[in-house]
Design an enzyme around this catalytic site. Structure first.
Site, PDB file in Angstrom:
ATOM      1  N   LYS A  13     -18.481 -12.345  25.485  1.00  0.00           N
ATOM      2  CA  LYS A  13     -17.550 -13.477  25.307  1.00  0.00           C
ATOM      3  C   LYS A  13     -18.262 -14.821  25.504  1.00  0.00           C
ATOM      4  CE  LYS A  13     -14.886 -12.226  28.790  1.00  0.00           C
ATOM      5  NZ  LYS A  13     -15.549 -11.028  29.304  1.00  0.00           N
ATOM      6  N   ARG A  88      -6.060 -13.080  31.663  1.00  0.00           N
ATOM      7  CA  ARG A  88      -6.593 -11.808  32.139  1.00  0.00           C
ATOM      8  C   ARG A  88      -5.522 -10.929  32.759  1.00  0.00           C
ATOM      9  NH1 ARG A  88     -12.316 -13.663  33.078  1.00  0.00           N
ATOM     10  NH2 ARG A  88     -13.395 -12.017  34.143  1.00  0.00           N
ATOM     11  N   ARG A 127     -28.710  -9.939  33.112  1.00  0.00           N
ATOM     12  CA  ARG A 127     -28.385 -11.308  32.656  1.00  0.00           C
ATOM     13  C   ARG A 127     -28.983 -12.383  33.578  1.00  0.00           C
ATOM     14  NH1 ARG A 127     -22.168 -12.645  31.941  1.00  0.00           N
ATOM     15  NH2 ARG A 127     -22.060 -11.791  34.049  1.00  0.00           N
ATOM     16  N   ARG A 160     -29.582 -16.123  38.619  1.00  0.00           N
ATOM     17  CA  ARG A 160     -28.698 -14.976  38.359  1.00  0.00           C
ATOM     18  C   ARG A 160     -27.412 -15.174  39.126  1.00  0.00           C
ATOM     19  NH1 ARG A 160     -31.637 -10.634  35.776  1.00  0.00           N
ATOM     20  NH2 ARG A 160     -33.830 -11.236  35.729  1.00  0.00           N
ATOM     21  N   ARG A 172     -15.137  -5.063  38.581  1.00  0.00           N
ATOM     22  CA  ARG A 172     -14.602  -5.928  37.529  1.00  0.00           C
ATOM     23  C   ARG A 172     -14.114  -5.107  36.341  1.00  0.00           C
ATOM     24  NH1 ARG A 172     -19.805  -9.525  37.512  1.00  0.00           N
ATOM     25  NH2 ARG A 172     -19.205 -10.202  35.439  1.00  0.00           N
TER      26      ARG A 172
HETATM   27  P1  AP5 Z   1     -22.085 -12.414  28.316  1.00  0.00           P
HETATM   28  O1  AP5 Z   1     -21.836 -13.103  27.029  1.00  0.00           O
HETATM   29  O2  AP5 Z   1     -22.561 -13.260  29.460  1.00  0.00           O
HETATM   30  O3  AP5 Z   1     -20.798 -11.538  28.724  1.00  0.00           O
HETATM   31  P2  AP5 Z   1     -19.315 -11.971  29.087  1.00  0.00           P
HETATM   32  O4  AP5 Z   1     -18.398 -11.166  28.257  1.00  0.00           O
HETATM   33  O5  AP5 Z   1     -19.180 -13.470  29.043  1.00  0.00           O
HETATM   34  O6  AP5 Z   1     -19.272 -11.396  30.556  1.00  0.00           O
HETATM   35  P3  AP5 Z   1     -18.939 -12.056  31.955  1.00  0.00           P
HETATM   36  O7  AP5 Z   1     -19.604 -11.190  32.998  1.00  0.00           O
HETATM   37  O8  AP5 Z   1     -19.288 -13.508  32.011  1.00  0.00           O
HETATM   38  O9  AP5 Z   1     -17.444 -11.860  31.979  1.00  0.00           O
HETATM   39  P4  AP5 Z   1     -16.553 -11.736  33.167  1.00  0.00           P
HETATM   40  O10 AP5 Z   1     -15.310 -11.724  32.438  1.00  0.00           O
HETATM   41  O11 AP5 Z   1     -16.737 -10.644  34.118  1.00  0.00           O
HETATM   42  O12 AP5 Z   1     -16.970 -13.014  34.067  1.00  0.00           O
HETATM   43  P5  AP5 Z   1     -16.303 -14.450  34.212  1.00  0.00           P
HETATM   44  O13 AP5 Z   1     -17.395 -15.422  34.401  1.00  0.00           O
HETATM   45  O14 AP5 Z   1     -15.290 -14.683  33.178  1.00  0.00           O
HETATM   46  O15 AP5 Z   1     -23.133 -11.246  28.069  1.00  0.00           O
HETATM   47  C1  AP5 Z   1     -23.666 -10.487  29.145  1.00  0.00           C
HETATM   48  C2  AP5 Z   1     -25.165 -10.237  28.905  1.00  0.00           C
HETATM   49  O16 AP5 Z   1     -25.314  -9.394  27.775  1.00  0.00           O
HETATM   50  C3  AP5 Z   1     -25.961 -11.527  28.598  1.00  0.00           C
HETATM   51  O17 AP5 Z   1     -27.196 -11.465  29.285  1.00  0.00           O
HETATM   52  C4  AP5 Z   1     -26.182 -11.500  27.088  1.00  0.00           C
HETATM   53  O18 AP5 Z   1     -27.443 -12.047  26.739  1.00  0.00           O
HETATM   54  C5  AP5 Z   1     -26.112 -10.012  26.765  1.00  0.00           C
HETATM   55  N1  AP5 Z   1     -25.421  -9.765  25.484  1.00  0.00           N
HETATM   56  C6  AP5 Z   1     -24.311 -10.393  25.009  1.00  0.00           C
HETATM   57  N2  AP5 Z   1     -23.959  -9.886  23.800  1.00  0.00           N
HETATM   58  C7  AP5 Z   1     -24.868  -8.909  23.529  1.00  0.00           C
HETATM   59  C8  AP5 Z   1     -25.041  -8.025  22.419  1.00  0.00           C
HETATM   60  N3  AP5 Z   1     -24.224  -8.043  21.357  1.00  0.00           N
HETATM   61  N4  AP5 Z   1     -26.081  -7.160  22.476  1.00  0.00           N
HETATM   62  C9  AP5 Z   1     -26.935  -7.140  23.546  1.00  0.00           C
HETATM   63  N5  AP5 Z   1     -26.823  -7.973  24.609  1.00  0.00           N
HETATM   64  C10 AP5 Z   1     -25.807  -8.836  24.612  1.00  0.00           C
HETATM   65  O19 AP5 Z   1     -15.502 -14.268  35.579  1.00  0.00           O
HETATM   66  C11 AP5 Z   1     -16.174 -14.157  36.825  1.00  0.00           C
HETATM   67  C12 AP5 Z   1     -15.150 -14.015  37.929  1.00  0.00           C
HETATM   68  O20 AP5 Z   1     -14.308 -15.190  37.974  1.00  0.00           O
HETATM   69  C13 AP5 Z   1     -14.150 -12.857  37.787  1.00  0.00           C
HETATM   70  O21 AP5 Z   1     -14.682 -11.649  38.294  1.00  0.00           O
HETATM   71  C14 AP5 Z   1     -12.953 -13.377  38.618  1.00  0.00           C
HETATM   72  O22 AP5 Z   1     -13.195 -13.256  39.994  1.00  0.00           O
HETATM   73  C15 AP5 Z   1     -12.952 -14.853  38.276  1.00  0.00           C
HETATM   74  N6  AP5 Z   1     -12.113 -15.157  37.105  1.00  0.00           N
HETATM   75  C16 AP5 Z   1     -12.539 -15.717  35.932  1.00  0.00           C
HETATM   76  N7  AP5 Z   1     -11.508 -15.868  35.083  1.00  0.00           N
HETATM   77  C17 AP5 Z   1     -10.403 -15.396  35.735  1.00  0.00           C
HETATM   78  C18 AP5 Z   1      -9.027 -15.262  35.362  1.00  0.00           C
HETATM   79  N8  AP5 Z   1      -8.585 -15.648  34.162  1.00  0.00           N
HETATM   80  N9  AP5 Z   1      -8.184 -14.713  36.276  1.00  0.00           N
HETATM   81  C19 AP5 Z   1      -8.605 -14.347  37.515  1.00  0.00           C
HETATM   82  N10 AP5 Z   1      -9.904 -14.429  37.902  1.00  0.00           N
HETATM   83  C20 AP5 Z   1     -10.784 -14.957  37.026  1.00  0.00           C
END
Ligand code: AP5
Length: 236
Positions: A13, A88, A127, A160, A172
């Site tokens: 994403k 979410r 990552r 990281r 998660r």
């Molecule tokens: P990346 O693009 O970084 O993945 P992502 O889907 O953005 O994953 P996140 O871990 O950021 O999502 P998340 O939802 O857990 O975390 P968030 O920050 O929202 O890709 C990952 C890796 O893979 C990268 O290194 C990339 O290079 C590689 N990659 C990407 N695409 C690829 C492909 N096609 N092939 C190969 N490699 C690839 O949330 C963090 C925390 O915040 C949550 O745990 C929660 O505590 C809180 N939070 C955030 N939003 C909310 C909400 N709405 N409600 C409640 N809590 C929330």
């Protein structure tokens, strides 16, 4: 173009939203990134959510909803945005539905990234990002062109995330199944869901999204919702 990117942690994403922001000038609204900035600043909100995020649990709905309501009203969002990581939960989806309705904003797409979840642990634990500009990389799948130097700003420091370890990723993923995955049915029923193959190489996923965005929006009349309820409608 106004979109939601929906999928489990690591599905791509953030990577894709950042690319589309650069290409089309859409605003990437990443709730995870916004929260991490609050933690780094040591704000009241940051102090409340830091521990929750490190454990891999979801932050309480009311905190997220207040934060996103404010952000979506920003002047810079008028030309289009990508919601990366929100909604979410069903309560967040219901709040978003009301928020957008009140502002007369029509969503164009909800993009669901379909992935093999076992691969997500590997993606997340590999990552890292540029400490200077935040550009994202991966130990295997997306390394900087010049070793140790950011492609975007030339920065030499990388970092990281505190929650990018196997134990937290599994927590998660579990929350994703119980709390977020039900939104797939909801957005399917109101005709907004588009599923893409998130296991394809990064450039191929970008190309598929670009094509989808070029094809433009198909105007869909949203399903009726009971505004007094905090639940999104399960069926129409
Ligand atoms: P990346 O693009 O970084 O993945 P992502 O889907 O953005 O994953 P996140 O871990 O950021 O999502 P998340 O939802 O857990 O975390 P968030 O920050 O929202 O890709 C990952 C890796 O893979 C990268 O290194 C990339 O290079 C590689 N990659 C990407 N695409 C690829 C492909 N096609 N092939 C190969 N490699 C690839 O949330 C963090 C925390 O915040 C949550 O745990 C929660 O505590 C809180 N939070 C955030 N939003 C909310 C909400 N709405 N409600 C409640 N809590 C929330």
């Amino acid at each position: 173009m106004k979109s939601i990117f929906l999928g489990p942690p690591g599905c791509g994403k953030g990577t894709q939203a950042a690319r589309l922001q650069e290409r089309y000038g859409l605003v990437q609204i990443s709730t995870g990134q916004m929260l991490r900035e609050e933690v780094a600043k040591g704000s009241d909100l940051g102090r409340k959510v830091g521990g929750i995020m490190e454990s891999g649990k979801l932050v309480p709905d009311e905190l997220i909803i207040a934060m996103i309501g404010h952000r979506i009203s920003g002047e810079d969002c008028q030309g289009g945005f990508i919601l990366d990581g929100f909604p979410r939960t069903t309560s967040q989806a219901a709040a978003l539905y009301s928020m957008l309705g009140n502002k007369r904003i029509v969503l164009d797409h909800v993009v669901h990234f379909s992935v093999d979840e076992d691969a997500m642990v590997r993606r997340i634990t590999g990552r890292f990002s540029c400490a200077e500009c935040g550009a994202g990389y991966h130990d295997e799948y997306q390394t900087p062109s010049v070793y140790g130097e950011c492609d975007h700003c030339g920065g030499k420091e990388f970092q990281r995330r505190a929650d990018d370890n196997e134990e937290t990723v599994r927590a998660r993923l579990e929350d994703y199944h119980t709390q977020t995955a039900p939104l797939i049915d909801f957005y399917t029923e109101i005709g907004l869901l588009r599923t893409i193959d998130g296991m394809a190489p990064i450039d191929d996923v970008t190309a598929e999204l670009a094509e989808m965005f070029h094809r433009g929006s198909e105007q869909v009349e949203p399903a009726a919702i009971d505004e007094s309820s905090n639940e999104i409608p399960a069926t129409r």
